[in-house]
Write an enzyme that holds these catalytic residues in place. Structure first.
Site, PDB file in Angstrom:
ATOM      1  N   VAL A   8       0.853  -1.194   0.000  1.00 21.27           N
ATOM      2  CA  VAL A   8       0.000   0.000   0.000  1.00 21.27           C
ATOM      3  C   VAL A   8       0.884   1.238   0.000  1.00 21.27           C
ATOM      4  O   VAL A   8       1.887   1.304   0.713  1.00 21.27           O
ATOM      5  CB  VAL A   8      -0.976   0.004   1.204  1.00 21.27           C
ATOM      6  CG1 VAL A   8      -0.230   0.028   2.524  1.00 21.27           C
ATOM      7  CG2 VAL A   8      -1.961   1.160   1.100  1.00 21.27           C
ATOM      8  N   PHE A   9       0.525   2.204  -0.845  1.00 28.09           N
ATOM      9  CA  PHE A   9       1.299   3.440  -0.961  1.00 28.09           C
ATOM     10  C   PHE A   9       0.651   4.530  -0.123  1.00 28.09           C
ATOM     11  O   PHE A   9      -0.522   4.856  -0.298  1.00 28.09           O
ATOM     12  CB  PHE A   9       1.365   3.885  -2.424  1.00 28.09           C
ATOM     13  CG  PHE A   9       2.202   5.118  -2.658  1.00 28.09           C
ATOM     14  CD1 PHE A   9       3.585   5.032  -2.689  1.00 28.09           C
ATOM     15  CD2 PHE A   9       1.610   6.357  -2.859  1.00 28.09           C
ATOM     16  CE1 PHE A   9       4.365   6.163  -2.907  1.00 28.09           C
ATOM     17  CE2 PHE A   9       2.373   7.496  -3.081  1.00 28.09           C
ATOM     18  CZ  PHE A   9       3.758   7.393  -3.097  1.00 28.09           C
ATOM     19  N   GLY A  10       1.438   5.092   0.787  1.00 31.16           N
ATOM     20  CA  GLY A  10       0.962   6.180   1.627  1.00 31.16           C
ATOM     21  C   GLY A  10       1.485   7.515   1.143  1.00 31.16           C
ATOM     22  O   GLY A  10       2.689   7.667   0.928  1.00 31.16           O
ATOM     23  N   TYR A  11       0.602   8.487   0.957  1.00 26.70           N
ATOM     24  CA  TYR A  11       1.001   9.817   0.483  1.00 26.70           C
ATOM     25  C   TYR A  11       0.523  10.923   1.417  1.00 26.70           C
ATOM     26  O   TYR A  11       0.851  12.088   1.227  1.00 26.70           O
ATOM     27  CB  TYR A  11       0.474  10.071  -0.927  1.00 26.70           C
ATOM     28  CG  TYR A  11      -1.036   9.992  -1.025  1.00 26.70           C
ATOM     29  CD1 TYR A  11      -1.826  11.108  -0.803  1.00 26.70           C
ATOM     30  CD2 TYR A  11      -1.669   8.788  -1.323  1.00 26.70           C
ATOM     31  CE1 TYR A  11      -3.211  11.046  -0.871  1.00 26.70           C
ATOM     32  CE2 TYR A  11      -3.044   8.703  -1.397  1.00 26.70           C
ATOM     33  CZ  TYR A  11      -3.812   9.831  -1.169  1.00 26.70           C
ATOM     34  OH  TYR A  11      -5.178   9.731  -1.222  1.00 26.70           O
ATOM     35  N   GLY A  12      -0.264  10.543   2.435  1.00 22.98           N
ATOM     36  CA  GLY A  12      -0.774  11.496   3.410  1.00 22.98           C
ATOM     37  C   GLY A  12      -0.360  11.071   4.806  1.00 22.98           C
ATOM     38  O   GLY A  12       0.824  10.860   5.083  1.00 22.98           O
ATOM     39  N   SER A  13      -1.343  10.906   5.691  1.00 21.84           N
ATOM     40  CA  SER A  13      -1.009  10.556   7.073  1.00 21.84           C
ATOM     41  C   SER A  13      -0.364   9.178   7.201  1.00 21.84           C
ATOM     42  O   SER A  13       0.312   8.913   8.200  1.00 21.84           O
ATOM     43  CB  SER A  13      -2.265  10.624   7.951  1.00 21.84           C
ATOM     44  OG  SER A  13      -3.240   9.698   7.514  1.00 21.84           O
ATOM     45  N   GLU A 101      -9.848   5.173   5.913  1.00 20.36           N
ATOM     46  CA  GLU A 101      -9.989   6.015   4.720  1.00 20.36           C
ATOM     47  C   GLU A 101     -11.428   6.042   4.210  1.00 20.36           C
ATOM     48  O   GLU A 101     -11.673   6.233   3.032  1.00 20.36           O
ATOM     49  CB  GLU A 101      -9.056   5.495   3.616  1.00 20.36           C
ATOM     50  CG  GLU A 101      -7.615   5.269   4.055  1.00 20.36           C
ATOM     51  CD  GLU A 101      -6.909   6.548   4.486  1.00 20.36           C
ATOM     52  OE1 GLU A 101      -7.370   7.651   4.114  1.00 20.36           O
ATOM     53  OE2 GLU A 101      -5.900   6.461   5.203  1.00 20.36           O
TER      54      GLU A 101
END
Length: 206
Positions: A8-13, A101
């Site tokens: 999984v790619f995280g770009y925020g929190s 989310e």
């Protein structure tokens, strides 16, 4: 045939608050997207009456339809972190992320890139990523930077102050890699820190 890993790619929190059961992680970036504070937050950094603003990924071609007021129309790279989840806990982590989310995000699969010897290359194919599509009810679209900065500065929700989310995200993106950058995020950070100086570090009552 072996089951592919759940990445999984995280770009925020998710960058500064990773999911559980991570067995490896690597910084990288997406191409053809922008990261913008274009998603209303009714449940974390705001309230139903006064929603905050959190980041979402938007396809560059979609964003161009909303971005008449965008200060950085030519950026299309988003830095973040790819997390590989322990196979024994994939179902648990997916449930956790789906709940976390839930406010307007849907899952997509994307390729993740890095820079190796000054050359861009894909390091992970088909990583999962939660994207707030423009047709979701929490999508707010493009707002002028000063308007957006003032809104983030004064917003607060069950997870804390909206501006603290932004500050953590900006610090985390800077730390990812020598090349990691986000002009929109850093410009907002500068404006909100200026509001701190002008108005104090507190949050106005809505």
């Amino acid at each position: 045939m072996a089951t592919p890993p759940f990445v999984v790619f995280g770009y925020g929190s998710l960058i500064f608050k990773p999911p559980p059961h991570v067995i490896s992680q690597v910084p990288g970036f997406l191409k053809g997207y922008v990261r913008r504070f274009a998603q209303q937050s009714h449940d974390h950094r705001g309230t139903p009456e006064n929603p905050g603003r959190v980041v979402t990924l938007v396809h560059k071609e979609d964003w161009d339809r909303f971005s008449a007021s965008d200060a950085f129309p030519h950026e299309d790279v988003v830095w973040g972190v790819a997390y590989t989840i322990d196979p024994a806990y994939v179902s648990e982590v997916r449930d956790y992320l789906d709940y976390r989310e839930k406010d307007g995000y849907t899952m997509e699969t994307l390729d993740i890139y890095t820079i190796d010897d000054s050359v861009e290359k894909v390091i992970i194919h088909n990583a999962y990523c939660y994207v707030g599509r423009p047709d979701n009810p929490s999508f707010i679209g493009s707002e002028p930077l000063d308007t957006l900065a003032a809104h983030i500065w004064r917003s607060v929700g069950p997870s804390g102050r909206n501006k603290d989310y932004l500050y953590q995200l900006a610090d985390s993106v800077r730390a990812l890699a020598p090349a990691s950058y986000d002009s929109h995020l850093f410009a907002l950070e500068t404006r909100i820190r200026q509001l701190d100086k002008e108005r104090g570090d507190g949050v106005e009552k809505n």
